[in-house]
Design an enzyme around this catalytic site. Structure first.
Site, PDB file in Angstrom:
ATOM      1  CB  SER A 175      46.749  31.207  54.257  1.00  0.00           C
ATOM      2  OG  SER A 175      46.206  32.518  54.790  1.00  0.00           O
ATOM      3  CG  ASP A 271      49.253  37.124  49.691  1.00  0.00           C
ATOM      4  OD1 ASP A 271      48.226  37.365  50.128  1.00  0.00           O
ATOM      5  OD2 ASP A 271      50.030  35.992  49.760  1.00  0.00           O
ATOM      6  CG  HIS A 338      46.290  33.917  50.074  1.00  0.00           C
ATOM      7  ND1 HIS A 338      47.308  34.525  50.466  1.00  0.00           N
ATOM      8  CD2 HIS A 338      45.496  33.273  50.894  1.00  0.00           C
ATOM      9  CE1 HIS A 338      47.377  34.055  52.009  1.00  0.00           C
ATOM     10  NE2 HIS A 338      46.433  33.485  51.963  1.00  0.00           N
TER      11      HIS A 338
END
Length: 426
Positions: A175, A271, A338
């Site tokens: 991330s 995502d 994610h």
């Protein structure tokens, strides 16, 4: 009778889940870099940065994985104040122990290529993907914008712990940490001895410059504010800042083509963070076009899916700068997910995601999970260490890192892939 039977199955299922989790992960204690305070390398609240370190062994003793945690960004003083007294702004609030699994696993069955490496998970507490550096500290807020100094202090510390003798290293992150791995990839290469093999790995860090469903440039504005608040411009790749506004250089699509160090991009084409926060944040979806859809992709209407398919195409178009060079790797699955490297179920397990070329049927998944159970819960059973997953994330990245085979693959569109572990926010 039926209720009692159901209760017994629920208890058994819970016990099996706990056993699997225990088998997959192991606890790693936190390390505080108190010496970094003297260098001004501190979290938002002025506390020392921290990481979790698992020492390498055997043939992996001179190999290092340095993985930066994610957690979004804070784009203003008020925004950063809101996270200052949390684990995303202060090491005082971080868990003292984390469970390592997936790419962090120390078991060969679960992590064949990297199980015996030195593995470091750097905790995230600066709010700008480790790029900020503001000398002044306002006594009214006591906010420290020092992410770039944290990055340097962590690398300096790890070099003193033996990374200066590394044969192989990986700079990685998930991330916002995955974005940090992209933005700092060449910088990391410059900090590591020339004799060391260095590659970078960004998991769910390829955030794209897309408009919201209402047509607003929300994420572009956010990134511009992050860069301004943290004074990040001087720590972004000059190959980009010399061509465009610094805020635009927070987008990987604007820097990836100029990165010299080999890099691998792992991302879901849908995502889940990007759908929720770039495509349909609350302010960018005032009428709630994707309000329910973004919580569970399996419940999206045909019209909502059309919007997501369009976003997927925008995402794929933003990947054009990755190029076809074998020094670039890419695993883009058709999942609603994610961050997939740090958890065992998506990194390498018999039910982990694979790409379209090796997608298995649901009946095969049921069989493979049964074999997995008997192999690790009843190890006396005569089963192989793991079933062949030719295009699992672990296999693809390992082949690419060790130059066994180039890997640049994009999955088919949702809902073609039954092996996905789609996020369900409901």
């Amino acid at each position: 009778m039926e209720d009692a039977r159901l209760g017994r199955w629920l208890v058994l299922g819970t016990l099996l889940t706990l056993l699997l989790l225990r088998a997959e992960g192991f606890p790693v204690q936190i390390t505080y870099l108190t010496e970094a305070i003297a260098k001004g390398a501190v979290c938002l609240d002025g506390s020392p940065p921290a990481y979790h370190f698992s020492e390498g062994f055997g043939a992996g003793v001179n190999n290092w994985l340095v993985f930066f945690e994610g957690g979004g960004w804070c784009s203003s003083v008020a925004d950063c104040l809101a996270r200052r007294d949390t684990r995303l702004g202060s090491s005082n609030y971080m868990d003292k122990e984390l469970s390592f699994s997936g790419i962090f696993s120390n078991m060969q069955n679960y992590n064949p290529d990297f199980y015996n490496w030195n593995k470091v998970k750097v905790r995230y507490c600066d709010g700008a993907s480790y790029t900020g550096d503001v000398e002044a500290v306002d006594p009214k807020t006591n906010l420290h914008f020092r992410g770039a100094r944290i990055f340097q202090a962590v690398i300096d510390n790890l070099m003193s712990r033996g990374m200066n003798n590394a044969e192989n290293t990986i700079l990685a992150g998930c991330s916002a940490g995955g974005l940090a791995a992209i933005l700092n990839c060449d910088r990391f290469r410059d900090l590591i001895p020339a004799k060391t093999k260095v590659k970078c790995f960004a998991d769910a860090g390829y955030f794209i410059n897309a408009k919201t469903v209402s047509g607003a440039s929300h994420i572009e504005e956010v990134y511009g504010q992050v860069v301004a608040t943290h004074d990040s411009a001087k720590n972004l790749p000059t190959s980009c800042t010399s061509r465009m506004e610094p805020g635009l250089c927070f987008f990987p699509q604007n820097v990836i083509s100029q990165i010299q160090t080999p890099i691998f991009i792992l991302n879901a084409a849908y995502d889940s963070w990007q759908v929720k926060n770039i495509l349909a944040p609350g302010v960018g979806d005032p009428t709630g076009v994707l309000r329910t859809c973004k919580l569970n992709i399996d419940k999206c209407s045909s019209n909502q899916l059309n919007i997501l398919q369009d976003y997927r195409m925008q995402f794929l178009n933003a990947l054009t700068g990755v190029s076809s060079s074998p020094s670039r790797g890419m695993f883009i699955d058709g999942c609603y997910a994610h961050c997939q490297a740090g958890t065992q179920e998506t990194w390498l397990r018999t039910d982990s995601p694979v790409l379209a070329g090796t997608v298995r049927t649901k009946s095969w998944n049921i069989l493979s999970q049964a074999i997995f159970f008997f192999k690790f819960i009843a190890p006396s059973a005569n089963f192989p260490d793991h079933l062949p997953c030719l295009q699992s994330i672990a296999k693809a990245f390992g082949d690419w890192y060790f130059d066994r085979k180039p890997f640049q693959e994009i999955d088919c569109a949702y809902p073609c892939n039954p092996t996905c572990h789609n996020r369900d926010f409901e």
